[in-house]
Design an enzyme around this catalytic site. Structure first.
Site, mmCIF file in Angstrom:
data_model
loop_
_atom_site.group_PDB
_atom_site.id
_atom_site.type_symbol
_atom_site.label_atom_id
_atom_site.label_comp_id
_atom_site.label_asym_id
_atom_site.label_seq_id
_atom_site.Cartn_x
_atom_site.Cartn_y
_atom_site.Cartn_z
ATOM 1 N N TYR A 141 15.511 73.773 -15.768
ATOM 2 C CA TYR A 141 14.533 74.544 -15.420
ATOM 3 C C TYR A 141 13.646 76.033 -14.860
ATOM 4 O O TYR A 141 13.495 75.082 -13.901
ATOM 5 C CB TYR A 141 13.453 73.384 -16.439
ATOM 6 C CG TYR A 141 12.171 74.090 -16.735
ATOM 7 C CD1 TYR A 141 12.202 74.184 -17.744
ATOM 8 C CD2 TYR A 141 11.026 73.733 -16.403
ATOM 9 C CE1 TYR A 141 11.059 75.136 -18.735
ATOM 10 C CE2 TYR A 141 10.065 74.508 -16.698
ATOM 11 C CZ TYR A 141 10.002 75.113 -17.370
ATOM 12 O OH TYR A 141 8.832 75.788 -18.575
ATOM 13 N N ASP A 239 15.206 77.177 -6.679
ATOM 14 C CA ASP A 239 14.351 77.226 -7.988
ATOM 15 C C ASP A 239 13.963 76.143 -6.733
ATOM 16 O O ASP A 239 14.212 74.398 -7.456
ATOM 17 C CB ASP A 239 14.490 77.133 -8.372
ATOM 18 C CG ASP A 239 13.263 76.614 -9.884
ATOM 19 O OD1 ASP A 239 12.152 76.832 -8.708
ATOM 20 O OD2 ASP A 239 13.081 76.881 -10.686
ATOM 21 N N LYS A 267 4.173 74.222 -7.828
ATOM 22 C CA LYS A 267 4.046 72.202 -7.435
ATOM 23 C C LYS A 267 3.188 72.030 -6.814
ATOM 24 O O LYS A 267 2.116 72.202 -5.947
ATOM 25 C CB LYS A 267 4.792 71.800 -8.014
ATOM 26 C CG LYS A 267 5.595 71.620 -9.560
ATOM 27 C CD LYS A 267 6.302 70.803 -10.097
ATOM 28 C CE LYS A 267 6.614 71.422 -12.109
ATOM 29 N NZ LYS A 267 7.121 72.167 -12.282
HETATM 30 C C1 LIG Z 1 7.921 73.397 -13.670
HETATM 31 C C2 LIG Z 1 9.220 73.799 -12.938
HETATM 32 C C3 LIG Z 1 9.322 75.489 -13.246
HETATM 33 C C4 LIG Z 1 8.002 75.822 -13.728
HETATM 34 O O1 LIG Z 1 6.808 76.060 -13.221
HETATM 35 P P1 LIG Z 1 5.328 76.386 -13.947
HETATM 36 O O2 LIG Z 1 4.435 76.461 -12.679
HETATM 37 O O3 LIG Z 1 5.484 75.503 -15.007
HETATM 38 O O4 LIG Z 1 5.763 77.931 -14.216
HETATM 39 C C5 LIG Z 1 10.524 76.439 -12.600
HETATM 40 N N1 LIG Z 1 11.211 75.580 -11.811
HETATM 41 C C6 LIG Z 1 11.043 74.282 -11.594
HETATM 42 C C7 LIG Z 1 12.483 73.920 -10.788
HETATM 43 C C8 LIG Z 1 10.428 73.410 -11.991
HETATM 44 O O5 LIG Z 1 10.003 71.958 -12.016
#
Ligand SMILES: *Cc1c(COP(=O)(O)O)cnc(C)c1O
Length: 428
Positions: A141, A239, A267
């Site tokens: 994701y 990511d 995060k």
């Molecule tokens: C949570 C997440 C996102 C998106 O981040 P948001 O702050 O919710 O937009 C993108 N990539 C990864 C791997 C994530 O876990």
């Protein structure tokens, strides 16, 4: 206050009653809970019950909720003005602090969410390569932007039917710019690249996948992915929105022996505020406006409150890195839950990478990709989830997510979680 009433009220004015789909408990059923407050490892729910939190705002709260030092830093910053839309000195300080811990990154840009960071990374990759296609892994994701909601994990998994794209409203021509390969399969990746010579701008992946449950990379996979991307003239985007500062002070890419061309983080580094970042070597980052022709902007980007929370969080993590303790707690939870499941003959096993873990309703590990995660028993997980919640433990409301512990969790919390699992599994 009663959760049913709160939910009914929210549903009248918010679609599904929530501002982010997984919160609605679609994967586990039942009425979603509402939080009144959080302190350390605990949440007080709106109905007055107290639970141990293994969501930690999807990993953002690595120091636990309402940490006094972070609250103070935020209050001090807020008292001096919450946003100006003009540069502030603290932004450069935070950027320096991030860059100092990432050998292959010279510059970062601060944004407001992981989604934005990845959108910018993708546009940058397209801008510097002059190519359009992106290759992503099934079950990873990368936020909710159009081109990345194709075979995406997390809530996009349980919201749609898992076929591509995972959302209505994504034009087919945009979905076609995203090629999808299984995670942990470097051969499939090389084949996808070979099928589109000279056309792939970037390969994007989560170094440790966290949005189809906890799915670590197989030994050698990340290096092979990097080689395949580079051999095709494509950039590698890692990511690390979950991974960054979750396992160590810095990125998991470095620990895995790779050097991605562009990275995204969020995060943990946001200290509980809307803050994320995209980073790369100077030659790539300077392609961003105003120095370059790849446009990106944000009214609240780098605002002083979020930046203060981020700096205060990095200060604390650097002063007393919690990673060994977090790993010991995650490991104890995994072992305790596994032992209880075995004792009671319930097909449930915890898959863990360092400090993060997912109880999968299966009797066979490892799970290496989305197909493996989807083969797990969703109904059994739902019963486990509700059993744990009834016993005071808030796990992620889906198997396609990872659970977290924070520096505020204690041995007593771990013991409570393991005992709750024992009792839940005995009752199943
Ligand atoms: C949570 C997440 C996102 C998106 O981040 P948001 O702050 O919710 O937009 C993108 N990539 C990864 C791997 C994530 O876990």
């Amino acid at each position: 206050m009663n959760h049913e009433e709160l939910y009914a009220r929210a549903c009248r004015v918010i679609p599904g009653g929530v501002d982010s789909p997984v919160r609605a408990f679609n994967a586990v059923g039942g009425t979603p809970v509402f939080v009144a407050s959080g302190k350390g490892a605990r949440l007080t729910l709106a109905d007055g019950r107290e639970v141990i939190d293994c969501c930690c705002s999807w990993g953002a709260m690595i120091l636990g909720h309402a940490d006094p030092g972070i609250v103070e830093a935020v209050a001090r910053a807020a008292a001096k003005g919450t946003t100006f839309g003009i540069a502030t000195p603290a932004e450069a300080e935070l950027a320096e602090r991030l860059v100092a811990k990432i050998p292959f990154v010279d510059k970062v840009r601060l944004v407001n969410s992981g989604t934005e960071a990845v959108m910018t990374a993708i546009r940058l990759a397209r801008g510097v390569t002059g190519r359009d296609l992106i290759v992503k892994c099934e079950g990873c994701y990368h936020g909710h932007s159009d081109g990345l909601l194709v075979a995406a994990g997390s809530g996009a998994m349980t919201a749609g039917d898992g076929t591509q794209p995972a959302s209505a409203g994504i034009p087919a021509p945009i979905a076609r710019e995203t090629l999808v390969v299984p995670y942990n399969d470097a051969e499939a990746l090389a084949a996808a690249l070979a099928a589109h010579p000279g056309r792939v701008a970037a390969v994007i992946l989560e170094p440790v996948a966290g949005n189809m449950g906890c799915v670590p990379p197989r030994p050698g996979y990340l290096r092979a992915a990097q080689e395949a991307a580079h051999a095709a003239g494509a950039l590698l985007i890692c990511d690390e929105v979950i991974n960054a500062w979750r396992f160590r002070l810095g990125l998991w890419s470095e620990a895995a022996g790779i050097a991605p061309d562009i990275v995204t983080m969020g995060k943990v580094i946001g200290g509980g505020f809307p803050l994320a970042a995209v980073g790369a070597p100077a030659a790539v980052m300077d392609a961003l406006a105003p120095t370059g022709r790849v446009y990106q902007a944000g009214t609240l980007s780098g605002n002083p409150v979020a930046v203060a929370a981020a700096i205060a969080t990095l200060d604390r993590l650097e002063a007393d890195p919690p990673y060994a303790r977090l790993e010991a707690m995650a490991s104890a939870i995994a072992q305790g839950v596994d032992a209880a499941a075995a004792r009671h003959g319930v097909p449930l096993r915890v898959q863990r990478h360092a400090t993060i873990f997912t109880p999968f309703a299966t009797d066979r590990l490892p799970i290496a990709d989305l197909a493996g995660a989807k083969a797990c028993d969703a109904a059994l997980y739902a019963r486990f989830f509700h059993g744990m919640l009834a016993r005071g433990v808030y796990l992620e409301p889906s198997q396609f997510e990872v659970n977290f512990v924070s520096a505020a969790h204690t041995q007593a919390d771990v013991a409570h979680i393991v005992q709750a699992a024992e009792d839940t599994l005995a009752a199943l």
